[in-house]
Design a protein around this motif. Structure first.
Motif, PDB file in Angstrom:
ATOM      1  N   ALA A 168       0.828  -1.205   0.000  1.00  0.00           N
ATOM      2  CA  ALA A 168       0.000   0.000   0.000  1.00  0.00           C
ATOM      3  C   ALA A 168       0.864   1.257   0.000  1.00  0.00           C
ATOM      4  N   GLU A 169       1.936   1.261   0.781  1.00  0.00           N
ATOM      5  CA  GLU A 169       2.791   2.452   0.815  1.00  0.00           C
ATOM      6  C   GLU A 169       3.526   2.655  -0.501  1.00  0.00           C
ATOM      7  N   PHE A 170       3.999   1.567  -1.089  1.00  0.00           N
ATOM      8  CA  PHE A 170       4.709   1.668  -2.362  1.00  0.00           C
ATOM      9  C   PHE A 170       3.785   2.179  -3.461  1.00  0.00           C
ATOM     10  N   VAL A 171       2.544   1.691  -3.469  1.00  0.00           N
ATOM     11  CA  VAL A 171       1.606   2.060  -4.525  1.00  0.00           C
ATOM     12  C   VAL A 171       0.969   3.423  -4.271  1.00  0.00           C
ATOM     13  N   TYR A 172       0.341   3.581  -3.089  1.00  0.00           N
ATOM     14  CA  TYR A 172      -0.424   4.804  -2.820  1.00  0.00           C
ATOM     15  C   TYR A 172       0.470   5.998  -2.520  1.00  0.00           C
TER      16      TYR A 172
ATOM     17  N   LEU B 246       1.828   6.923  -6.576  1.00  0.00           N
ATOM     18  CA  LEU B 246       0.812   7.926  -6.905  1.00  0.00           C
ATOM     19  C   LEU B 246       1.297   9.353  -6.685  1.00  0.00           C
ATOM     20  N   ILE B 247       2.065   9.570  -5.631  1.00  0.00           N
ATOM     21  CA  ILE B 247       2.599  10.921  -5.411  1.00  0.00           C
ATOM     22  C   ILE B 247       3.579  11.285  -6.525  1.00  0.00           C
ATOM     23  N   ALA B 248       4.424  10.321  -6.907  1.00  0.00           N
ATOM     24  CA  ALA B 248       5.364  10.567  -8.008  1.00  0.00           C
ATOM     25  C   ALA B 248       4.611  10.843  -9.311  1.00  0.00           C
ATOM     26  N   PHE B 249       3.533  10.113  -9.550  1.00  0.00           N
ATOM     27  CA  PHE B 249       2.728  10.323 -10.755  1.00  0.00           C
ATOM     28  C   PHE B 249       2.101  11.713 -10.748  1.00  0.00           C
ATOM     29  N   GLY B 250       1.604  12.126  -9.595  1.00  0.00           N
ATOM     30  CA  GLY B 250       1.007  13.460  -9.493  1.00  0.00           C
ATOM     31  C   GLY B 250       1.995  14.560  -9.814  1.00  0.00           C
ATOM     32  N   VAL B 251       3.238  14.383  -9.354  1.00  0.00           N
ATOM     33  CA  VAL B 251       4.276  15.392  -9.595  1.00  0.00           C
ATOM     34  C   VAL B 251       4.807  15.307 -11.021  1.00  0.00           C
ATOM     35  N   GLY B 252       5.181  14.077 -11.441  1.00  0.00           N
ATOM     36  CA  GLY B 252       5.874  13.922 -12.714  1.00  0.00           C
ATOM     37  C   GLY B 252       4.984  13.949 -13.937  1.00  0.00           C
ATOM     38  N   VAL B 253       3.742  13.518 -13.820  1.00  0.00           N
ATOM     39  CA  VAL B 253       2.854  13.440 -14.981  1.00  0.00           C
ATOM     40  C   VAL B 253       1.763  14.517 -14.943  1.00  0.00           C
TER      41      VAL B 253
ATOM     42  N   ALA C 250       0.353  14.674  -2.886  1.00  0.00           N
ATOM     43  CA  ALA C 250       0.147  13.880  -1.674  1.00  0.00           C
ATOM     44  C   ALA C 250      -1.332  13.892  -1.275  1.00  0.00           C
ATOM     45  N   ALA C 251      -1.968  15.058  -1.383  1.00  0.00           N
ATOM     46  CA  ALA C 251      -3.392  15.162  -1.048  1.00  0.00           C
ATOM     47  C   ALA C 251      -4.231  14.289  -1.984  1.00  0.00           C
ATOM     48  N   LEU C 252      -3.859  14.246  -3.265  1.00  0.00           N
ATOM     49  CA  LEU C 252      -4.583  13.413  -4.222  1.00  0.00           C
ATOM     50  C   LEU C 252      -4.423  11.934  -3.864  1.00  0.00           C
ATOM     51  N   SER C 253      -3.224  11.547  -3.466  1.00  0.00           N
ATOM     52  CA  SER C 253      -3.004  10.143  -3.093  1.00  0.00           C
ATOM     53  C   SER C 253      -3.816   9.770  -1.853  1.00  0.00           C
ATOM     54  N   VAL C 254      -3.966  10.714  -0.934  1.00  0.00           N
ATOM     55  CA  VAL C 254      -4.783  10.472   0.263  1.00  0.00           C
ATOM     56  C   VAL C 254      -6.241  10.255  -0.131  1.00  0.00           C
ATOM     57  N   LEU C 255      -6.720  11.038  -1.081  1.00  0.00           N
ATOM     58  CA  LEU C 255      -8.098  10.890  -1.552  1.00  0.00           C
ATOM     59  C   LEU C 255      -8.318   9.511  -2.154  1.00  0.00           C
ATOM     60  N   VAL C 256      -7.390   9.070  -2.993  1.00  0.00           N
ATOM     61  CA  VAL C 256      -7.527   7.750  -3.622  1.00  0.00           C
ATOM     62  C   VAL C 256      -7.464   6.660  -2.564  1.00  0.00           C
ATOM     63  N   TYR C 257      -6.581   6.831  -1.589  1.00  0.00           N
ATOM     64  CA  TYR C 257      -6.458   5.835  -0.523  1.00  0.00           C
ATOM     65  C   TYR C 257      -7.720   5.799   0.337  1.00  0.00           C
ATOM     66  N   ALA C 258      -8.303   6.954   0.597  1.00  0.00           N
ATOM     67  CA  ALA C 258      -9.518   7.017   1.411  1.00  0.00           C
ATOM     68  C   ALA C 258     -10.642   6.222   0.774  1.00  0.00           C
TER      69      ALA C 258
ATOM     70  N   VAL D 181     -11.729   6.969   8.253  1.00  0.00           N
ATOM     71  CA  VAL D 181     -10.564   6.361   8.904  1.00  0.00           C
ATOM     72  C   VAL D 181      -9.390   6.267   7.931  1.00  0.00           C
ATOM     73  N   PHE D 182      -9.659   5.811   6.716  1.00  0.00           N
ATOM     74  CA  PHE D 182      -8.594   5.685   5.729  1.00  0.00           C
ATOM     75  C   PHE D 182      -8.046   7.058   5.331  1.00  0.00           C
ATOM     76  N   ALA D 183      -8.903   8.072   5.280  1.00  0.00           N
ATOM     77  CA  ALA D 183      -8.438   9.418   4.944  1.00  0.00           C
ATOM     78  C   ALA D 183      -7.480   9.953   6.009  1.00  0.00           C
ATOM     79  N   VAL D 184      -7.853   9.790   7.267  1.00  0.00           N
ATOM     80  CA  VAL D 184      -7.001  10.271   8.358  1.00  0.00           C
ATOM     81  C   VAL D 184      -5.685   9.492   8.404  1.00  0.00           C
ATOM     82  N   PHE D 185      -5.793   8.163   8.286  1.00  0.00           N
ATOM     83  CA  PHE D 185      -4.589   7.327   8.329  1.00  0.00           C
ATOM     84  C   PHE D 185      -3.697   7.619   7.127  1.00  0.00           C
ATOM     85  N   GLY D 186      -4.301   7.776   5.957  1.00  0.00           N
ATOM     86  CA  GLY D 186      -3.526   8.094   4.765  1.00  0.00           C
ATOM     87  C   GLY D 186      -2.820   9.435   4.874  1.00  0.00           C
ATOM     88  N   ALA D 187      -3.493  10.419   5.473  1.00  0.00           N
ATOM     89  CA  ALA D 187      -2.875  11.737   5.664  1.00  0.00           C
ATOM     90  C   ALA D 187      -1.674  11.636   6.605  1.00  0.00           C
TER      91      ALA D 187
END
Length: 254
Positions: free
Chosen positions: A151-155, A159-166, A175-183, A196-202
């Motif tokens: 989960a950490e490797f993917v989300y 995903l954070i690298a994709f948000g920045v690079g693409v 990072a906020a976008l990755s938290v949304l997807v994880y939530a 719960v997933f949103a808070v934990f992901g943040a």
């Protein structure tokens, strides 16, 4: 923390498909699989074992796709996906130790509540996944470890690298976008699971951004997932199949 991920066209396509699945497919599939497990757990002794095996296969398949995106991008470093030593190793070491102490302490408190028949916050959301036999318990530990790593490797990493690079987002926006997807992945636990997933992901994203490495987020995720799945008693005792039966992530585990 700064990253400069350079996704190749092939890696961009792989990650886009993976991201679409995580946002649209994973929540529905996860909810359907968990609901099926909850229905079958009491009447099929092997239901939980099969569930863990399928989810473990899915987790590592997703992680393999994330690794493929890295390998398909000659201009991208592993550190762009969080695969690096933390900026402050001593701080991370203390953080891991602190998380372990908190997990043990809180685990004992949850176990006491469970044994006394009192309400355990979040138990109902993962009750069907609680192991009752040594085999189920071993798979639950493997599940918790895989959950944290993959989960950490993917989300967080991919995903954070994709948000920045693409997508061209600022690091914190990515990072906020990755938290949304994880939530959204917490949908299988209902509306409360989304929160719960949103808070934990943040929290996990904040630890990643603060340390520049996935090490601390992975450690915390693994510790809490294993705690959640191995602390409480299962809803019904697991037993070998009878003649009639033979014919027939606050908790954070995902």
């Amino acid at each position: 923390m700064t990253i400069s991920p350079d996704f190749s066209p092939a890696a961009t396509a792989v990650t886009a498909v993976l991201g679409a699945y995580l946002l649209l497919g994973e929540p529905l599939l996860g909810r359907r699989m968990y609901a099926s497990l909850a229905r079958r757990r009491a009447i099929e002794p092997g239901a939980l074992v099969r569930y863990f095996r399928v989810v473990l296969a899915l987790w590592w398949a997703l992680a393999a796709l994330a690794a493929a995106a890295l390998l398909l991008s000659p201009g991208m470093a592993a550190a762009d996906l969080g695969i690096a030593l933390p900026d402050k190793p001593a701080v991370v070491a203390v953080g891991v130790l602190f998380c372990a102490v908190i997990a043990v302490t809180s685990g004992r408190a949850l176990r006491d509540l469970d044994r006394q028949g009192k309400h355990v916050p979040g138990r109902a959301a993962i009750e069907a996944m609680l192991p009752g036999t040594p085999r189920e318990r071993a798979l639950a530990v493997a599940f918790g470890v895989s959950d944290g790593i993959c989960a950490e490797f993917v989300y967080r990493g991919l995903l954070i690298a994709f948000g920045v690079g693409v997508l061209g987002l600022h690091l914190y926006a990515a990072a906020a976008l990755s938290v949304l997807v994880y939530a959204v992945a917490g949908y299988y636990q209902g509306r409360q699971g989304l929160l719960v997933f949103a808070v934990f992901g943040a929290l996990l994203s904040g630890l990643y951004l603060a340390t520049g490495s996935l090490l601390l987020p992975v450690a915390l995720h693994v510790i809490l997932s294993v705690r959640d799945l191995t602390t409480l008693t299962p809803p019904t005792p697991s037993a070998p199949p009878t003649a009639s039966a033979a014919s027939a992530a606050p908790l954070t585990a995902k």
